[in-house]
Design a protein around this motif. Structure first.
Motif, PDB file in Angstrom:
ATOM      1  N   VAL A   1       0.838  -1.202   0.000  1.00  0.00           N
ATOM      2  CA  VAL A   1       0.000   0.000   0.000  1.00  0.00           C
ATOM      3  C   VAL A   1       0.877   1.258   0.000  1.00  0.00           C
ATOM      4  CG1 VAL A   1      -1.702   1.298   1.349  1.00  0.00           C
ATOM      5  CG2 VAL A   1      -1.975  -1.168   1.043  1.00  0.00           C
ATOM      6  N   ALA A   2       1.973   1.215   0.742  1.00  0.00           N
ATOM      7  CA  ALA A   2       2.897   2.357   0.759  1.00  0.00           C
ATOM      8  C   ALA A   2       3.555   2.531  -0.607  1.00  0.00           C
ATOM      9  CB  ALA A   2       3.952   2.166   1.847  1.00  0.00           C
ATOM     10  N   ALA A   3       3.892   1.415  -1.252  1.00  0.00           N
ATOM     11  CA  ALA A   3       4.485   1.490  -2.598  1.00  0.00           C
ATOM     12  C   ALA A   3       3.487   2.115  -3.569  1.00  0.00           C
ATOM     13  CB  ALA A   3       4.893   0.098  -3.081  1.00  0.00           C
ATOM     14  N   ARG A   4       2.231   1.731  -3.432  1.00  0.00           N
ATOM     15  CA  ARG A   4       1.230   2.324  -4.328  1.00  0.00           C
ATOM     16  C   ARG A   4       1.174   3.843  -4.173  1.00  0.00           C
ATOM     17  NH1 ARG A   4      -4.993   0.578  -4.834  1.00  0.00           N
ATOM     18  NH2 ARG A   4      -4.973   0.930  -2.607  1.00  0.00           N
ATOM     19  N   ALA A   5       1.268   4.290  -2.933  1.00  0.00           N
ATOM     20  CA  ALA A   5       1.245   5.747  -2.704  1.00  0.00           C
ATOM     21  C   ALA A   5       2.453   6.402  -3.378  1.00  0.00           C
ATOM     22  CB  ALA A   5       1.231   6.036  -1.206  1.00  0.00           C
TER      23      ALA A   5
END
Lengths: 324, 324
Positions: free
Chosen positions: A8-12
């Protein structure tokens, strides 16, 4: 260890940079597959494969001072381009070590993205030794192609998109077929789906005779391929499963599927005709499994990831002339 | 007369059925074009071209009792497939009248979508007479390819998407290059952009010697093409501008651009290599104009619509072997 929070952090971090690739379909392909079939077209991603996600995830996750020192990667082509483009967009130097027999298009593109490319002879030179020497001499940071938590997290963003797009299509249960080399993409997608679409299950797809992951999933041990050449699926020929990726696949993936080079070429020709996308041989193995191995599939709907489209003209033209 | 309200209403009817096609780009293509270049990939639309939008818009806009009686269309291929697929999804019969020299793939696909296909000889038979007779005998409703307000409204939804997607990319001023046959797509996009992105301007793109719209825009009269064969851009060879579409283009479009068949083939080869999409010759004329006629463009950013991807294997392979 990669977690859903890291994905999820990578997506951000990827937001606004990565392309949300479409989920394509064709009634003609449904007919061949004998079920509803969707294709996640990562061949339309920047740099022509999902590898840009992992490259960007890794570079954007480095401390700025470390990143500014430049990065180094080993790759036959797609990771090379993904890292080179991510480095260029970050304004930092990259050095990519590629086998001299990598597809010409991949070498040219990597250079065109601004990377310094060092070629080595796969038969007679030690890639790791060359890389270690250059990394040390120049203070570069190694970006591993799959055994790197930030890279797996970046590839996992494909899984988050699949979950959302399948939901839009009303799909709640599906096998998700993923081309598998070292397992970065398949393990990342498996982690993302575990959290966001529990009715979905990843199945790895590999070329015949290079099905180290399928065999390892059966035996529970790390099985190696006995050869390293002899398939046109250059993007996914790895000697054995990754140290970080395989435990994830062991926990979450179903049985692996192996396809022939001819099936991959037939899938490329059908994707040309029915989806109007260009897939490279290694990127077409999951679609080939969906189309030509439907007997080993269990779900009414299947989603196949088309992981890359960097194919030399001659190979593509040959696929069309044989199977178009 | 098509209005922006009709385009917005068409979008609502298309919602959940039409594919929101991606806006693609490549730094390599920017370099060739000498500016920022985006490609709206309508070749990835259902049925392989934007024509599905107009077909669905028209069928979904008919009274149910009329629609249930079935529809009829004339087309060399893309409108044929768009109407046939829209009819199938509505569960109503379709009859499509196609020239016997239409691309094989287009005839096959139209039949595979469930349409009854009647072939005619372009040189010796009167298409309109055949169509009028069959329509009357069977009580079918004619879906015109471009001179039909609901069809123009459906094609105009491409323009609404372009406005949104360009905004996401931070683009506020751009020329929008559109392949032009009868002008349904270009006039629909022009109307949509007038309302939603006033900094954008449509420019029609046509094959050399079939630039009736470009010449008509210059003279202010309906100029006809002197020939009807001799270009590989089968999708966009129409004798003269449409009665409904031309006044819209006259009011809103910039100067038209004509490209050679060779330029269209080169654009197809570059789209294969750099965007990994399949475009047919007629669908590639706008990209060809963006890449090879940059001297006649004015804006820093250009958006080219790739309007279709239904190309026979032999033609595509020839483009790759000559220009790949």
């Amino acid at each position: 260890m990669t977690s859903i929070e890291m994905i999820v952090a990578a997506r951000a971090r990827l937001q606004g940079t990565v392309r949300r690739t479409p989920l394509l379909s064709s009634p003609f392909l449904d007919e061949v597959a004998g079920r509803r079939l969707f294709v996640k077209a990562e061949c339309l991603q920047h740099s022509g494969s999902f590898k840009f996600r992992g490259g960007w995830s890794a570079l954007s996750g480095l401390d700025q001072s470390v990143r500014n020192g430049g990065v180094i990667a080993f790759s036959s082509g797609n990771h090379a381009q993904g890292v080179a483009l991510a480095a260029r967009l970050h304004g930092v130097p990259s050095l990519i070590i590629m086998p001299s027999d990598a597809p010409r298009l991949k070498i040219d593109n990597t250079r065109a993205f601004g990377a310094e490319v060092v070629l080595y002879d796969r038969m007679n030179e030690d890639r790791d030794a060359i890389g270690a020497r250059l990394a040390e001499e120049r203070g570069l940071t190694l970006i591993r192609p799959f055994d790197e938590p930030l890279v797996i997290a970046g590839q996992g963003t494909v899984g988050l998109e699949i979950a959302e797009q399948a939901d839009e299509e009303g799909v709640t249960d599906s096998e998700v077929l993923v081309p598998c080399g070292g397992g970065g993409l398949s393990s990342g997608i498996a982690l993302a789906l575990e959290a966001s679409a529990p009715g979905f299950r990843v199945r790895t797809c590999e070329p015949e005779n290079f099905d180290d992951t399928a065999r390892s999933l059966v035996s529970g041990n790390y099985e190696r391929n006995s050869v390293m050449t002899g398939s046109i699926c250059d993007a996914i020929l790895t000697p054995e499963p990754g140290k970080l990726t395989f435990p994830i696949l062991q926990r979450l993936a179903g049985k692996g599927i192996a396809v022939t080079d001819e099936e991959a070429l037939r899938a490329m020709a059908l994707a040309f005709k029915r989806l109007r996308i260009v897939i490279e041989p290694g990127g077409a193995v999951a679609l080939a499994a969906a189309l030509f191995h439907s007997d080993v599939l269990e779900s009414d709907t299947v989603i196949a990831v088309a992981s890359g489209g960097n194919v030399d003209t001659e190979i593509f033209a040959a696929a069309l002339s044989r199977f178009g």
